[in-house]
Design a protein around this motif. Structure first.
Motif, PDB file in Angstrom:
ATOM      1  N   GLU A   1     -43.268  81.185 -81.448  1.00 29.68           N
ATOM      2  CA  GLU A   1     -43.738  82.218 -82.346  1.00 29.68           C
ATOM      3  C   GLU A   1     -43.809  83.515 -81.550  1.00 29.68           C
ATOM      4  OE1 GLU A   1     -44.080  79.757 -85.661  1.00 29.68           O
ATOM      5  OE2 GLU A   1     -44.381  81.926 -85.532  1.00 29.68           O
ATOM      6  N   ASN A   2     -42.747  84.295 -81.554  1.00 32.89           N
ATOM      7  CA  ASN A   2     -42.664  85.478 -80.714  1.00 32.89           C
ATOM      8  C   ASN A   2     -42.906  86.721 -81.554  1.00 32.89           C
ATOM      9  OD1 ASN A   2     -41.932  84.047 -78.360  1.00 32.89           O
ATOM     10  ND2 ASN A   2     -39.907  83.759 -79.218  1.00 32.89           N
ATOM     11  N   THR A   3     -44.107  87.236 -81.485  1.00 35.19           N
ATOM     12  CA  THR A   3     -44.447  88.420 -82.245  1.00 35.19           C
ATOM     13  C   THR A   3     -45.082  89.434 -81.329  1.00 35.19           C
ATOM     14  OG1 THR A   3     -46.617  87.548 -82.811  1.00 35.19           O
ATOM     15  CG2 THR A   3     -44.821  87.089 -84.344  1.00 35.19           C
ATOM     16  N   SER A   4     -45.021  90.697 -81.722  1.00 33.82           N
ATOM     17  CA  SER A   4     -45.717  91.734 -80.976  1.00 33.82           C
ATOM     18  C   SER A   4     -47.193  91.630 -81.308  1.00 33.82           C
ATOM     19  CB  SER A   4     -45.189  93.123 -81.362  1.00 33.82           C
ATOM     20  OG  SER A   4     -45.912  94.129 -80.688  1.00 33.82           O
TER      21      SER A   4
ATOM     22  N   GLN B   1     -45.982 101.653 -73.226  1.00 31.06           N
ATOM     23  CA  GLN B   1     -44.730 100.947 -73.005  1.00 31.06           C
ATOM     24  C   GLN B   1     -44.539 100.737 -71.500  1.00 31.06           C
ATOM     25  OE1 GLN B   1     -42.281 100.070 -75.672  1.00 31.06           O
ATOM     26  NE2 GLN B   1     -44.270 100.271 -76.673  1.00 31.06           N
ATOM     27  N   ILE B   2     -44.116  99.542 -71.128  1.00 33.56           N
ATOM     28  CA  ILE B   2     -43.924  99.193 -69.731  1.00 33.56           C
ATOM     29  C   ILE B   2     -42.436  99.009 -69.462  1.00 33.56           C
ATOM     30  CG2 ILE B   2     -44.474  97.520 -67.922  1.00 33.56           C
ATOM     31  CD1 ILE B   2     -46.839  99.171 -68.915  1.00 33.56           C
ATOM     32  N   GLU B   3     -41.969  99.554 -68.352  1.00 32.57           N
ATOM     33  CA  GLU B   3     -40.586  99.362 -67.933  1.00 32.57           C
ATOM     34  C   GLU B   3     -40.558  98.359 -66.776  1.00 32.57           C
ATOM     35  OE1 GLU B   3     -38.343 102.886 -67.250  1.00 32.57           O
ATOM     36  OE2 GLU B   3     -38.562 103.578 -69.326  1.00 32.57           O
TER      37      GLU B   3
ATOM     38  N   GLN C   1     -32.394  84.114 -69.258  1.00 29.55           N
ATOM     39  CA  GLN C   1     -33.716  84.436 -69.778  1.00 29.55           C
ATOM     40  C   GLN C   1     -33.600  85.287 -71.046  1.00 29.55           C
ATOM     41  OE1 GLN C   1     -36.010  86.238 -66.632  1.00 29.55           O
ATOM     42  NE2 GLN C   1     -36.185  84.322 -65.492  1.00 29.55           N
ATOM     43  N   ARG C   2     -34.591  85.139 -71.901  1.00 34.00           N
ATOM     44  CA  ARG C   2     -34.607  85.851 -73.193  1.00 34.00           C
ATOM     45  C   ARG C   2     -35.754  86.852 -73.216  1.00 34.00           C
ATOM     46  NH1 ARG C   2     -33.489  82.559 -78.577  1.00 34.00           N
ATOM     47  NH2 ARG C   2     -31.445  82.703 -77.546  1.00 34.00           N
ATOM     48  N   PHE C   3     -35.492  88.028 -73.767  1.00 32.90           N
ATOM     49  CA  PHE C   3     -36.459  89.117 -73.756  1.00 32.90           C
ATOM     50  C   PHE C   3     -36.593  89.773 -75.135  1.00 32.90           C
ATOM     51  CE2 PHE C   3     -34.602  88.688 -69.579  1.00 32.90           C
ATOM     52  CZ  PHE C   3     -35.702  88.754 -68.722  1.00 32.90           C
TER      53      PHE C   3
ATOM     54  N   VAL D   1     -37.872  97.319 -71.620  1.00 32.04           N
ATOM     55  CA  VAL D   1     -38.929  98.221 -72.061  1.00 32.04           C
ATOM     56  C   VAL D   1     -39.661  97.567 -73.228  1.00 32.04           C
ATOM     57  CG1 VAL D   1     -39.499 100.555 -72.798  1.00 32.04           C
ATOM     58  CG2 VAL D   1     -37.444 100.161 -71.404  1.00 32.04           C
ATOM     59  N   LEU D   2     -40.986  97.402 -73.099  1.00 27.76           N
ATOM     60  CA  LEU D   2     -41.747  96.728 -74.151  1.00 27.76           C
ATOM     61  C   LEU D   2     -43.218  97.101 -74.043  1.00 27.76           C
ATOM     62  CD1 LEU D   2     -42.280  92.937 -73.279  1.00 27.76           C
ATOM     63  CD2 LEU D   2     -41.787  94.715 -71.581  1.00 27.76           C
TER      64      LEU D   2
END
Length: 444
Positions: free
Chosen positions: A4-7, A14-16, A88-90, A108-109
């Protein structure tokens, strides 16, 4: 288990994150991604070479919730014994920039989504809820301390390298990343995207502690952690720059000081007895239930971490020292402790050879100099093995304690505490004495 991948948070910084570097980057866009500069829409398998025009560029997901991207051949555990490549998945945006002769990949997220991955990458997402909460707080605190420069250090008052003919002392903590905020490997915090985010417990740990940080004297704490302290944690200044942080001081990883051991481990006699002994501590465990939940699969390849042993043959040791220090010591006659930290970790080690004698430090230099990758820690005693007729040791046996630098939270110890019913607040109080848990506004 379906992910369950949600924000989990909106309106946060925001982080780089620097993920990898290579001459050619292969990735797959799972959904539509747009280039805001050109309006181009991309999806599916992609390959970008450092020689191509158009760099740098960024690809942003058209639908953040539904989109992700896969990166191929991501190296994890860089320079460690378990180094390997993964797909890997992002979530979030994909940024590619040219860095010298390679492409630097940056993810960036939002900060809180980054933390969800960190606590699932640093340990197993099936860990006890209070361990996940404790790690969410310290991972958030560490990042914000760096990001917003709450930890102010006078960089003119010390040098990261001290070198003379007889001594080489160095630490590695102050190389700031200039192309991104943090890297994805052990140098900063393990971040492996949504590859290992598999539980609602991990998501709840970040959500329920949202905005919580550790502070000391009005500043966000520079919270550190390692895999296993070996029974006593180390002081910050013994590992990195000579600046004392009271909340990163020595703690005994036990509700009571172990009986039969003198606690001044800077003294060689006490340190030797401690390392060769088997004192009780939270992190002194072989509980497979705890270890299987706190350690990811590659970490479980290491079974001896509280106390460990490694024998290095004479010829191999000469090769390691030549390769890792650049000095030809000749035959190694002895390795003598010069200075130990509060946990018994070596801060300075004197290596005596037939051609050269040199004192090296701090702990990471020692660990890297005597290994193909890294020794588990610098908390070790040296025993020499002689042949029947030789005056030169045939090999050196290192008997050691702990896994990592030993500063701050001990992950194995914290896992045992959580299993025993300690709350995440109690875990944080134990490993960061004097620090306060506060909730701050981190919205943009």
């Amino acid at each position: 288990m379906k992910q369950e991948n949600t924000s989990i948070t909106t309106g946060v910084p925001q982080i780089e994150v620097g993920i990898m570097q290579s001459e050619t980057i292969r990735f797959c866009l799972n959904g539509k991604y747009s280039n805001p500069d050109t309006g181009e829409i991309r999806e599916g398998l992609q390959e970008v070479s450092v020689h191509e025009k158009g760099l740098p560029f960024i690809l942003q997901p058209v639908d953040y919730q539904e989109s992700s991207f896969d990166l191929f051949d991501v190296v994890i555990g860089i320079d460690f014994h378990w180094e390997r490549k993964e797909t890997q998945r992002f979530k979030g945006a994909l940024k590619l920039i040219r860095n010298d002769k390679k492409i630097q990949v940056i993810n960036v997220l939002p900060l809180e989504d980054y933390l969800l991955s960190v606590i699932s990458s640093e340990m197993n997402a099936l860990s006890a809820p209070d361990l996940l909460k404790a790690h969410a707080v310290i991972s958030r605190s560490w990042l914000l301390a760096q990001q917003y420069k709450k930890v102010q250090l006078d960089q003119e008052s010390y040098q990261t390298i001290h070198q003379t003919e007889d001594e080489y002392i160095r630490w590695y903590d102050r190389e700031d990343h200039t192309l991104f905020d943090v890297c994805a490997d052990d140098h900063c915090q393990r971040y492996q995207g949504i590859t290992r985010v598999t539980t609602r417990a991990a998501e709840e740990a970040v959500r329920s502690t949202s905005g919580e940080v550790l502070t000391y004297d009005g500043k966000i704490c520079d919270t550190r952690f390692s895999k296993c302290c070996g029974g006593v944690s180390e002081a910050f200044e013994q590992v990195w720059e000579p600046v004392a942080h009271p909340y990163l001081s020595k703690i005994v990883d036990n509700p009571q000081s172990p009986y039969g051991f003198k606690q001044d481990l800077t003294q060689e006699e006490n340190a030797e007895k401690w390392i060769l002994g088997n004192p009780e501590a939270f992190c002194n465990t072989q509980n497979l239930k705890v270890l299987s939940t706190v350690l990811n699969d590659y970490d479980q390849e290491t079974s001896q971490f509280y106390r460990w042993q490694e024998e290095i043959p004479q010829e191999k040791l000469q090769q390691l020292l030549l390769l890792n220090t650049g000095h030809d010591f000749g035959e190694i006659i002895d390795m003598l402790p010069v200075e130990r930290g509060l946990s018994g970790r070596l801060v300075r080690l004197k290596i005596i050879g037939t051609k050269k004698t040199l004192t090296i430090g701090k702990e990471l230099v020692i660990r890297k100099s005597l290994s193909d990758s890294h020794l588990y820690s610098s908390a070790f005693v040296v025993q020499k093995v002689f042949g029947t007729s030789s005056q030169i040791p045939e090999s050196f046996v290192l008997i050691g304690a702990g896994w990592g630098h030993g500063v701050g939270l001990c992950q194995i110890g914290a896992a045992v505490m959580a299993e025993k019913g300690y709350s995440y607040r109690e875990i944080l109080t134990h490993y960061f004495p004097g620090a306060c848990l506060e909730n701050i506004s981190i919205g943009g």
